[in-house]
Design an enzyme around this catalytic site. Structure first.
Site, PDB file in Angstrom:
ATOM      1  N   LYS A  22       5.658 -18.273  -5.404  1.00 50.10           N
ATOM      2  CA  LYS A  22       4.669 -17.527  -4.291  1.00 50.10           C
ATOM      3  C   LYS A  22       3.357 -17.905  -5.233  1.00 50.10           C
ATOM      4  O   LYS A  22       1.937 -17.921  -5.240  1.00 50.10           O
ATOM      5  CB  LYS A  22       5.301 -16.826  -4.124  1.00 50.10           C
ATOM      6  CG  LYS A  22       3.809 -15.422  -3.612  1.00 50.10           C
ATOM      7  CD  LYS A  22       4.441 -14.310  -2.751  1.00 50.10           C
ATOM      8  CE  LYS A  22       4.020 -13.326  -3.485  1.00 50.10           C
ATOM      9  NZ  LYS A  22       3.280 -12.535  -4.307  1.00 50.10           N
ATOM     10  N   ASN A  23       3.264 -16.343  -6.709  1.00 47.38           N
ATOM     11  CA  ASN A  23       2.087 -16.242  -7.887  1.00 47.38           C
ATOM     12  C   ASN A  23       1.931 -17.772  -8.500  1.00 47.38           C
ATOM     13  O   ASN A  23       0.348 -17.332  -8.895  1.00 47.38           O
ATOM     14  CB  ASN A  23       3.097 -15.098  -8.718  1.00 47.38           C
ATOM     15  CG  ASN A  23       3.017 -14.363  -8.198  1.00 47.38           C
ATOM     16  OD1 ASN A  23       2.613 -13.956  -7.386  1.00 47.38           O
ATOM     17  ND2 ASN A  23       3.232 -13.125  -8.314  1.00 47.38           N
ATOM     18  N   CYS A 115      -4.250  -1.189  -1.765  1.00 47.70           N
ATOM     19  CA  CYS A 115      -2.976  -1.850  -1.272  1.00 47.70           C
ATOM     20  C   CYS A 115      -1.691  -1.035  -1.951  1.00 47.70           C
ATOM     21  O   CYS A 115      -1.678   0.170  -2.918  1.00 47.70           O
ATOM     22  CB  CYS A 115      -2.719  -2.951  -1.682  1.00 47.70           C
ATOM     23  SG  CYS A 115      -1.711  -3.080  -3.453  1.00 47.70           S
ATOM     24  N   ARG A 120      -6.291  -0.962  -7.043  1.00 52.28           N
ATOM     25  CA  ARG A 120      -6.472  -2.591  -7.325  1.00 52.28           C
ATOM     26  C   ARG A 120      -8.084  -3.243  -7.159  1.00 52.28           C
ATOM     27  O   ARG A 120      -7.725  -3.830  -6.259  1.00 52.28           O
ATOM     28  CB  ARG A 120      -5.069  -3.634  -6.415  1.00 52.28           C
ATOM     29  CG  ARG A 120      -3.127  -2.795  -7.319  1.00 52.28           C
ATOM     30  CD  ARG A 120      -3.010  -3.698  -6.142  1.00 52.28           C
ATOM     31  NE  ARG A 120      -1.677  -5.243  -7.074  1.00 52.28           N
ATOM     32  CZ  ARG A 120      -1.221  -6.460  -6.394  1.00 52.28           C
ATOM     33  NH1 ARG A 120      -0.781  -6.011  -5.592  1.00 52.28           N
ATOM     34  NH2 ARG A 120      -1.502  -7.766  -7.392  1.00 52.28           N
ATOM     35  N   ASP A 303       6.689  -7.038 -12.064  1.00 47.01           N
ATOM     36  CA  ASP A 303       6.924  -7.977 -10.843  1.00 47.01           C
ATOM     37  C   ASP A 303       8.951  -7.664 -10.691  1.00 47.01           C
ATOM     38  O   ASP A 303       9.386  -7.762  -9.916  1.00 47.01           O
ATOM     39  CB  ASP A 303       6.639  -9.055 -10.525  1.00 47.01           C
ATOM     40  CG  ASP A 303       5.741  -9.212  -9.790  1.00 47.01           C
ATOM     41  OD1 ASP A 303       5.100  -7.574  -9.768  1.00 47.01           O
ATOM     42  OD2 ASP A 303       4.634 -10.396  -9.282  1.00 47.01           O
ATOM     43  N   ARG A 395       7.288 -12.191   2.609  1.00 50.26           N
ATOM     44  CA  ARG A 395       6.353 -12.709   1.929  1.00 50.26           C
ATOM     45  C   ARG A 395       6.328 -13.235   0.182  1.00 50.26           C
ATOM     46  O   ARG A 395       5.772 -14.317  -0.320  1.00 50.26           O
ATOM     47  CB  ARG A 395       4.811 -11.322   1.771  1.00 50.26           C
ATOM     48  CG  ARG A 395       4.455 -10.251   2.893  1.00 50.26           C
ATOM     49  CD  ARG A 395       3.378  -9.782   2.064  1.00 50.26           C
ATOM     50  NE  ARG A 395       2.240  -9.802   1.524  1.00 50.26           N
ATOM     51  CZ  ARG A 395       1.594  -9.491   0.896  1.00 50.26           C
ATOM     52  NH1 ARG A 395       1.729  -8.178   1.027  1.00 50.26           N
ATOM     53  NH2 ARG A 395       0.641  -9.858   0.267  1.00 50.26           N
TER      54      ARG A 395
HETATM   55  C1  UD1 Z   1      -0.659  -7.877 -11.125  1.00 43.45           C
HETATM   56  C2  UD1 Z   1       0.411  -8.618 -12.245  1.00 43.45           C
HETATM   57  C3  UD1 Z   1       1.173 -10.089 -12.505  1.00 43.45           C
HETATM   58  C4  UD1 Z   1       1.546  -9.934 -10.983  1.00 43.45           C
HETATM   59  C5  UD1 Z   1       0.818  -9.149  -9.529  1.00 43.45           C
HETATM   60  C6  UD1 Z   1       1.372  -9.108  -8.836  1.00 43.45           C
HETATM   61  C7  UD1 Z   1       0.002  -7.830 -14.299  1.00 43.45           C
HETATM   62  C8  UD1 Z   1      -0.955  -7.891 -15.679  1.00 43.45           C
HETATM   63  N1  UD1 Z   1      -0.535  -8.227 -13.706  1.00 43.45           N
HETATM   64  O1  UD1 Z   1      -1.880  -9.418 -11.354  1.00 43.45           O
HETATM   65  O2  UD1 Z   1       2.088 -10.303 -13.074  1.00 43.45           O
HETATM   66  O3  UD1 Z   1       2.483 -10.615 -10.313  1.00 43.45           O
HETATM   67  O4  UD1 Z   1       0.154  -8.296  -9.519  1.00 43.45           O
HETATM   68  O5  UD1 Z   1       2.192  -7.824  -8.642  1.00 43.45           O
HETATM   69  O6  UD1 Z   1       1.040  -8.014 -14.647  1.00 43.45           O
HETATM   70  N2  UD1 Z   1      -7.858  -4.517 -13.156  1.00 43.45           N
HETATM   71  C9  UD1 Z   1      -8.838  -3.909 -12.809  1.00 43.45           C
HETATM   72  N3  UD1 Z   1      -9.888  -4.466 -12.109  1.00 43.45           N
HETATM   73  C10 UD1 Z   1      -9.715  -5.840 -11.933  1.00 43.45           C
HETATM   74  C11 UD1 Z   1      -8.587  -6.741 -12.018  1.00 43.45           C
HETATM   75  C12 UD1 Z   1      -7.881  -5.727 -12.103  1.00 43.45           C
HETATM   76  O7  UD1 Z   1      -9.117  -2.902 -12.953  1.00 43.45           O
HETATM   77  O8  UD1 Z   1     -10.762  -6.677 -11.361  1.00 43.45           O
HETATM   78  C13 UD1 Z   1      -6.619  -4.008 -12.742  1.00 43.45           C
HETATM   79  C14 UD1 Z   1      -5.188  -3.276 -11.561  1.00 43.45           C
HETATM   80  O9  UD1 Z   1      -5.565  -2.200 -11.144  1.00 43.45           O
HETATM   81  C15 UD1 Z   1      -4.336  -3.696 -12.740  1.00 43.45           C
HETATM   82  C16 UD1 Z   1      -4.631  -4.101 -13.705  1.00 43.45           C
HETATM   83  O10 UD1 Z   1      -5.119  -4.155 -14.293  1.00 43.45           O
HETATM   84  O11 UD1 Z   1      -3.679  -2.146 -13.081  1.00 43.45           O
HETATM   85  C17 UD1 Z   1      -3.810  -5.703 -13.481  1.00 43.45           C
HETATM   86  O12 UD1 Z   1      -4.310  -6.071 -12.668  1.00 43.45           O
HETATM   87  P1  UD1 Z   1      -4.063  -7.886 -12.637  1.00 43.45           P
HETATM   88  O13 UD1 Z   1      -2.836  -8.315 -13.848  1.00 43.45           O
HETATM   89  O14 UD1 Z   1      -5.663  -8.097 -12.468  1.00 43.45           O
HETATM   90  O15 UD1 Z   1      -3.492  -7.744 -10.924  1.00 43.45           O
HETATM   91  P2  UD1 Z   1      -2.461  -9.305  -9.922  1.00 43.45           P
HETATM   92  O16 UD1 Z   1      -3.489 -10.232 -10.658  1.00 43.45           O
HETATM   93  O17 UD1 Z   1      -3.052  -8.758  -8.934  1.00 43.45           O
END
Ligand code: UD1
Length: 416
Positions: A22-23, A115, A120, A303, A395
């Site tokens: 999915k990811n 969320c 996030r 995850d 999902r």
């Molecule tokens: C994250 C996980 C990913 C997982 C997905 C779904 C990590 C590093 N990332 O990806 O493995 O598959 O959730 O659960 O393990 N952040 C900010 N600003 C931004 C982007 C991110 O502050 O613009 C922060 C987020 O709040 C979080 C961290 O950075 O605390 C990691 O975020 P990110 O890797 O971007 O999250 P996802 O892409 O959702």
């Protein structure tokens, strides 16, 4: 609303085929916006989030078909607006912003809200796109973006964000000149996206390391691409096999990509053996507690945090699970405690002390992996566990009750 009813205690035995990731599939489908021509994707999981993505792409002008695990897609006449109704149901929708700007120079995309697993934000995505020449403006909950062609830039991420890396990587493919992305996420799903883009003609190198170089090209062409298999689904079934003291062969299992999980499971007393036909999972006697800290790849994935916690509730001794990616990702703890688990929360750490048995109970969780952990726990608990609000599970897990039933679990979907 539907729920899963599980009669615990049956050891799992047999083969489970792991679905497409999915990811990986979500950003790869969004990347279709960049491509001029027909694309065929195989190994796409049939999940709610994938269907939502195809619906969003349809609104943006990308026509698609979805048959079995094959998606065909053609993005010719693009329109730039991603409505809130879709973005609010799936945060990954925001990933269409960069590709729209890169391909047609304008976009209007609803800003995703918070969320259940934390704030996030997407600030790192937006800062990077601005550095590439996009003018972004927030108005009535929408990001309005425009540009006269994106320009290559040097971008240093403050944190190796997965979504941010994917977003900017996509946009950079059609930007003018070179983009250098530093401190990027090294997750296998990022590499899968890069491999797809390269197959379409993008010039990318360094994916899988902390620095990615992208040399922009004029256009990308269609191709056929097989999405990688889902390492988190595979890891979840590893936990399910181990907690029930079963013996399961995982076909299409991405093994190398699960290194950190495999290491921890082995430390807990799980035998994992890579064979020609898949990965064999069984237990080597009693489970023992371990300490786990979630980290960006190649560290232990956030995850899989909830699922390994479920496994640890029945291990000998205790262990500490520290969540370093998301500030609020322990929604499963209270539910596991209701099943008899001994877990103490302190800040972003959970101390899990193993117990002899879990007892079935009605439970629910408000995110995908938390729900998966409750299914894992329910498979080993005495009596009946009812997992409510399974739209979260749907999902991310394709036909989960069917896959588990096929290996001997007593689990059924019931309409409440
Ligand atoms: C994250 C996980 C990913 C997982 C997905 C779904 C990590 C590093 N990332 O990806 O493995 O598959 O959730 O659960 O393990 N952040 C900010 N600003 C931004 C982007 C991110 O502050 O613009 C922060 C987020 O709040 C979080 C961290 O950075 O605390 C990691 O975020 P990110 O890797 O971007 O999250 P996802 O892409 O959702």
């Amino acid at each position: 609303m539907e729920k899963l009813v599980i009669e615990g205690g049956a050891p799992l035995s047999g083969t489970i085929a792991v679905s497409g990731s999915k990811n990986a599939a979500l950003p790869i489908l969004m990347a279709a916006i960049l491509v001029n021509g027909n694309i065929t994707f195989t190994n796409v999981p049939n999940l709610k989030d994938i269907r939502t993505t195809l619906k969003l792409l349809d609104i943006l002008g990308c026509k698609s078909t979805f048959d079995g695990s094959t998606v065909t897609i053609d993005c010719q006449d693009l329109t730039p607006e991603a409505p809130y109704e879709l973005v609010k149901t799936m945060r990954a929708s925001v990933l269409c912003l960069g590709p729209l700007l890169a391909r047609i120079g304008r976009a209007k995309v609803a800003l995703p809200g918070g969320c259940a697993i934390g704030a996030r934000p997407v600030d790192m995505h937006l800062t990077a796109l601005e550095k590439m020449g996009a003018e972004l403006d927030l108005d009535s909950g929408y990001i309005n973006g425009k540009c006269k062609g994106l320009k290559g830039a040097h971008i240093q991420f403050p944190f190796p964000t997965v979504g941010g890396t994917e977003h900017v990587l996509m946009a950079a493919c059609l930007a003018e000149g070179e983009t250098v992305l530093e401190n990027v996420a090294r997750e296998p799903e990022v590499s899968d996206l890069a491999e797809f883009l390269i197959k379409c003609g993008a010039k990318i190198r360094g994916h899988g390391t902390s620095v990615i170089h992208v040399e922009g090209v004029e256009s990308l062409a269609g191709c056929e691409y097989a999405v990688m298999s889902d390492r988190i689904e595979a890891g979840t079934f590893m936990a399910a096999a181990a907690i029930t003291d079963g013996e399961v062969l995982l076909a299409n299992c991405p093994f190398k990509e699960l290194d950190a999980v495999v290491d921890k499971l082995r430390e807990m007393g799980v035998l994992l053996e890579q064979r020609d036909d898949g990965v064999l999972v069984k237990r080597n006697g009693e489970l023992v507690g371990v300490d786990v800290t979630t980290m960006p790849y190649p560290g232990f994935p956030t995850d899989m945090q909830a699922q390994i916690m479920a496994l640890m509730t029945l291990a000998k001794g205790s262990g500490i699970i520290e969540e370093r990616i998301f500030e609020n990702r322990f929604m499963h703890v209270q539910e596991l405690v209701r099943m008899g688990a001994k877990i103490k929360l302190k800040g972003n750490s959970a101390m899990v002390r193993g117990v002899d048995t879990l007892k079935g109970a009605p439970v629910m969780a408000s995110d995908l992996r938390a729900s998966a952990s409750l299914v894992v726990a329910g498979l080993a608990a005495e009596g009946t566990t009812e997992v409510q609000r399974i739209y979260h599970l749907d999902r991310g897990y394709e036909r989960i009750e069917e896959k588990l039933t096929n290996v001997g679990a007593r689990i059924r979907r019931v309409d409440e």
